[in-house]
Design an enzyme around this catalytic site. Structure first.
Site, mmCIF file in Angstrom:
data_model
loop_
_atom_site.group_PDB
_atom_site.id
_atom_site.type_symbol
_atom_site.label_atom_id
_atom_site.label_comp_id
_atom_site.label_asym_id
_atom_site.label_seq_id
_atom_site.Cartn_x
_atom_site.Cartn_y
_atom_site.Cartn_z
ATOM 1 N N TRP A 178 -26.585 -16.664 0.594
ATOM 2 C CA TRP A 178 -25.555 -16.530 -0.429
ATOM 3 C C TRP A 178 -25.296 -17.966 -0.887
ATOM 4 O O TRP A 178 -24.763 -18.787 -0.148
ATOM 5 C CB TRP A 178 -24.290 -15.905 0.153
ATOM 6 N N CYS A 203 -24.376 -15.962 4.378
ATOM 7 C CA CYS A 203 -25.746 -16.186 4.804
ATOM 8 C C CYS A 203 -25.965 -15.578 6.181
ATOM 9 O O CYS A 203 -25.064 -15.569 7.017
ATOM 10 C CB CYS A 203 -26.149 -17.660 4.859
ATOM 11 N N GLU A 207 -5.565 -3.179 -5.448
ATOM 12 C CA GLU A 207 -6.809 -2.850 -4.753
ATOM 13 C C GLU A 207 -7.731 -2.038 -5.668
ATOM 14 O O GLU A 207 -8.951 -2.258 -5.696
ATOM 15 C CB GLU A 207 -6.484 -2.097 -3.453
ATOM 16 N N LYS A 210 -11.483 -3.179 -6.734
ATOM 17 C CA LYS A 210 -12.665 -2.323 -6.551
ATOM 18 C C LYS A 210 -13.434 -2.195 -7.860
ATOM 19 O O LYS A 210 -14.649 -2.338 -7.887
ATOM 20 C CB LYS A 210 -12.274 -0.916 -6.089
ATOM 21 N N LYS A 229 -20.646 -9.633 1.938
ATOM 22 C CA LYS A 229 -19.689 -8.850 2.726
ATOM 23 C C LYS A 229 -18.823 -9.731 3.598
ATOM 24 O O LYS A 229 -17.641 -9.497 3.755
ATOM 25 C CB LYS A 229 -20.479 -7.855 3.583
ATOM 26 N N HIS A 245 7.006 -7.969 -19.667
ATOM 27 C CA HIS A 245 7.093 -9.432 -19.576
ATOM 28 C C HIS A 245 5.778 -10.103 -19.975
ATOM 29 O O HIS A 245 5.567 -11.266 -19.653
ATOM 30 C CB HIS A 245 7.507 -9.845 -18.158
ATOM 31 N N ARG A 285 -24.476 -10.188 4.334
ATOM 32 C CA ARG A 285 -23.906 -11.537 4.349
ATOM 33 C C ARG A 285 -24.348 -12.377 3.152
ATOM 34 O O ARG A 285 -23.855 -13.497 2.957
ATOM 35 C CB ARG A 285 -24.311 -12.268 5.641
ATOM 36 N N ASN A 320 -25.978 -21.662 7.928
ATOM 37 C CA ASN A 320 -24.949 -20.839 7.296
ATOM 38 C C ASN A 320 -23.671 -21.663 7.285
ATOM 39 O O ASN A 320 -23.275 -22.187 8.318
ATOM 40 C CB ASN A 320 -24.759 -19.567 8.154
ATOM 41 N N GLY A 321 -23.045 -21.800 6.113
ATOM 42 C CA GLY A 321 -21.817 -22.593 6.058
ATOM 43 C C GLY A 321 -21.980 -23.748 5.093
ATOM 44 O O GLY A 321 -22.876 -23.742 4.241
ATOM 45 N N GLU A 344 -15.153 -5.544 -8.913
ATOM 46 C CA GLU A 344 -16.254 -6.082 -8.101
ATOM 47 C C GLU A 344 -17.529 -5.251 -8.174
ATOM 48 O O GLU A 344 -18.620 -5.794 -8.020
ATOM 49 C CB GLU A 344 -15.823 -6.328 -6.645
HETATM 50 O O1 M6R Z 1 -13.749 -9.313 6.367
HETATM 51 P P1 M6R Z 1 -12.444 -9.536 5.648
HETATM 52 O O2 M6R Z 1 -11.615 -8.269 5.588
HETATM 53 O O3 M6R Z 1 -11.668 -10.682 6.183
HETATM 54 O O4 M6R Z 1 -12.864 -9.879 4.169
HETATM 55 C C1 M6R Z 1 -11.910 -10.287 3.235
HETATM 56 C C2 M6R Z 1 -12.418 -10.084 1.834
HETATM 57 O O5 M6R Z 1 -13.541 -10.877 1.593
HETATM 58 C C3 M6R Z 1 -12.797 -8.625 1.573
HETATM 59 O O6 M6R Z 1 -11.712 -7.788 1.855
HETATM 60 C C4 M6R Z 1 -13.230 -8.408 0.121
HETATM 61 O O7 M6R Z 1 -12.181 -8.670 -0.756
HETATM 62 C C5 M6R Z 1 -13.718 -6.978 -0.018
HETATM 63 N N1 M6R Z 1 -15.073 -6.879 0.422
HETATM 64 C C6 M6R Z 1 -13.572 -6.462 -1.392
HETATM 65 O O8 M6R Z 1 -13.921 -5.110 -1.462
#
Ligand code: M6R
Length: 610
Positions: free
Chosen positions: A75, A2, A483, A487, A605, A506, A27, A100-101, A490
């Site tokens: 959010w 947020c 990773e 990607k 983000k 396995h 956010r 926020n929170g 998401e």
């Molecule tokens: O800001 P941060 O690097 O601590 O965020 C951690 C994760 O939320 C972040 O890396 C998230 O997995 C990515 N946006 C995915 O692409």
């Protein structure tokens, strides 16, 4: 998550608030709202489901005068994304609150307030703050006292800002776990979750500390610390040049940020290498004194940053000869862990505000870690301010929710840290200069990898009708496979799993058929022969493979396998280089799928709630 913006001025503030929200959309973006005190001393509230644009469009259709106001982009945590659940929330047409929170004791507070006659219009935890503040205000008749009394009753991690139509000359703010920054103008002042929101109106900022309460007028800022004492928080001039509105020639921020990787890596190396070696001060003036004593490294992070940490574990043990553990922050913070002697706690975070990572750092300080270091992209963020040492990534603002350049720059920072610690352990001068020259060559290698874009774009078409995928890698490429899978899932919403290729037999081998594309990362390293065997295991079960391979890795395209040649590079930087084609793959698949690449559904983000 947020985003919050607040403004108090002589002029109308609606444009400042909406522009601030646009800049905070990273956010959260499921609904947005604004509340102003209008010239008739009435609350003017507008809320819309969806992105800030929906709110902005609604605001431009009518005049919204008012020189004090608060705004929010959400959010969702409590209650679905709907207009009723969107902030600001109001009580008795008098108080408006953005938040926020999470308020952890909201259920009990809500029950008490309902018993006292308050009616709730939303399912949010935030609304309890609004009614509680109203109740306290009726009791004391003093807004500051009421605000303090309200905050004292809240459990959880949050940032919140309130306005009162009867006190239109003040904004009231509290920080407890979620960041809030004050922006200082001339005859006007502002508040936001992130300084980015306020860059069009000021460059002078101070950060609220944990437990701070602030009362902000047009011409003054009064801050009270946790003990209720008046305090000054340092005001600094921001030199951030980023313009969140600028995508340049790119269709999405994500693509722009993928292409920025060569320059971002040059920027992170700038001033940190000297005469073919790591500069003594690469991690700060005091770093060597701390790092020379370290006997163990514990890395904590979330998501993409966690994957960077996983790669670094291979590097720490292989090149520095020091033991290293890596753990997801949300696990670490809730389990009883043993602290190795002389252990360095390393947090990795693009935002520096990830709630779980921050909580893990705070825990580590209590349980006896020798010292802490953060690898972080946001100067002034909570992780940077609370760690003993900070490596500022200098990657430039990352706007796309899917992390790309932050990941590769984190890896570069981690490799420098391996070198800084390794110098005092097993890394000799020859290995150090090898690592440094490989890093110097990296930006040009990434430029070459970006040339794979056209071929990857074509290949992406094969994924258009797929619902599942499997990523395979071995050794330090296993986290790169993880990773790559993150990607893809998401931003394209295709289910993607990653496995260490040796684990196939396995269990996951049972999944293999022609509908399950298998993506393999295959640099030319000591595990290549083993990887060849794993590839044959997939081929024998009728799997379709997409292999990102070094030209010397001897894979050939045929009916069961498409091979894409990745530029040859030194082994040590291969995990960084191989992440680039996987980023491009997920981007082009998402384009074909027509998803919202920069703001994928359900995500944000900056994850400032646990
Ligand atoms: O800001 P941060 O690097 O601590 O965020 C951690 C994760 O939320 C972040 O890396 C998230 O997995 C990515 N946006 C995915 O692409």
């Amino acid at each position: 998550m947020c985003g919050i913006v607040g403004a108090i001025a002589q002029r109308d503030v609606i444009e400042i608030l909406v522009e601030g929200l646009k800049r905070l959309e990273y956010r959260g973006y499921d609904s947005a709202g604004v509340a102003l005190v209008n010239p008739d001393k009435k609350l003017d509230r507008v809320r819309r489901v969806g992105k800030v644009k929906a709110l902005a469009d609604a605001m431009t259709s009518e005049d919204h005068p008012g020189s004090v106001g608060i705004a929010h982009t959400r959010w969702a945590t409590h209650g679905e994304p709907s207009e009723a659940n969107a902030h600001p929330h109001i009580s008795n047409d008098r108080i408006a609150v953005v938040h926020n929170g999470i308020i952890e004791n909201h259920a009990a507070l809500r029950a008490d307030l309902i018993a006292e006659g308050y009616q709730f219009a939303s399912e949010t935890d935030t609304e309890v703050i609004t009614h509680l503040l109203h109740k306290e205000l009726l009791k004391s008749g003093d807004m500051l006292e009421a605000f303090k009394a309200t905050i004292a009753q809240l459990d959880g991690a949050y940032g919140t800002v309130a306005i009162d139509v009867e006190n239109p000359g003040q904004l009231y703010a509290a920080r407890s776990g979620s960041p809030l920054v004050i922006g200082y103008g001339i005859g006007e002042n502002f508040l936001a979750s992130d300084q980015l929101a306020l860059l069009p109106v000021t460059r002078r900022f101070s950060f609220l500390e944990e437990g701070d309460i602030a009362v902000i007028t047009r011409t003054s800022v009064q801050i009270y610390d946790q003990a209720g004492q008046t305090v000054q928080r340092e005001i600094s001039e921001s030199d951030i040049t980023h313009d969140a509105g600028d995508k340049g020639p790119f269709k999405h921020y994500m693509l722009k940020e993928i292409y920025e990787q060569p320059i971002a890596i040059k920027n992170t190396l700038e001033g940190r290498l000297k005469n073919g070696k790591l500069a003594e001060t690469a991690f700060g003036e005091d770093a060597d004194r701390i790092l020379k004593d370290i006997e163990h490294v514990q890395i904590i992070a979330c998501g993409t940053s966690y994957h960077a940490g996983m790669v670094a574990r291979y590097w720490f043990e292989e090149y520095a000869g020091i033991s290293c553990n890596v753990e997801i922050a949300s696990e670490f913070r809730y389990r009883k862990s043993q602290v190795h002697p002389k252990s360095l706690l390393v947090t990795i975070s693009q935002s520096g505000e990830t709630a779980d990572t921050l909580a893990a750092l705070r825990l580590a300080k209590e349980i006896g870690y020798h010292s802490s270091l953060t690898i972080c992209n946001v100067p002034g963020s909570s992780l940077v301010r609370e760690s003993d040492l900070a490596y500022l990534m200098n990657a430039g603002a990352e706007i796309g929710v899917a992390s790309t350049k932050a990941f590769t720059v984190q890896l570069v920072g981690l490799l420098l840290l391996v070198t800084a610690i390794g110098r005092h352990k097993d890394m000799n001068a020859e290995t150090e200069s090898h690592v440094v020259s490989a890093l110097n060559a990296l930006p040009a290698k990434i430029e070459q990898a970006l040339d794979m874009s056209k071929a990857i774009n074509l290949l992406a078409e094969d994924f258009a009708d797929k619902h599942h995928s499997l990523f395979l890698g071995r050794g330090d490429q296993y986290p790169i496979a993880m990773e790559g899978a993150l990607k893809l899932k998401e931003i394209s919403y295709i289910h993607a799993e990653a496995y260490a290729a040796g684990e196939l037999k396995h269990g996951p081998l049972a999944l293999i058929d022609a509908d399950m594309p298998v993506i393999v990362v295959a640099p030319n390293n000591e595990l290549l022969e083993k990887l060849h065997s794993n590839v044959e295991e997939v081929r024998a079960r009728g799997g379709l493979m997409y292999v990102f391979a070094d030209s010397g890795a001897h894979f050939k395209s045929d009916s069961t396998m498409k091979v894409l040649s990745v530029p040859h590079c030194e082994k040590v930087i291969a995990p960084i280089l191989y992440s680039v084609p996987l980023q491009l793959l997920s981007y082009y698949v998402a384009l074909i799928k027509g998803t919202d690449v920069d703001q994928p559904r359900n995500l944000a983000k900056s994850v400032t709630v646990e």
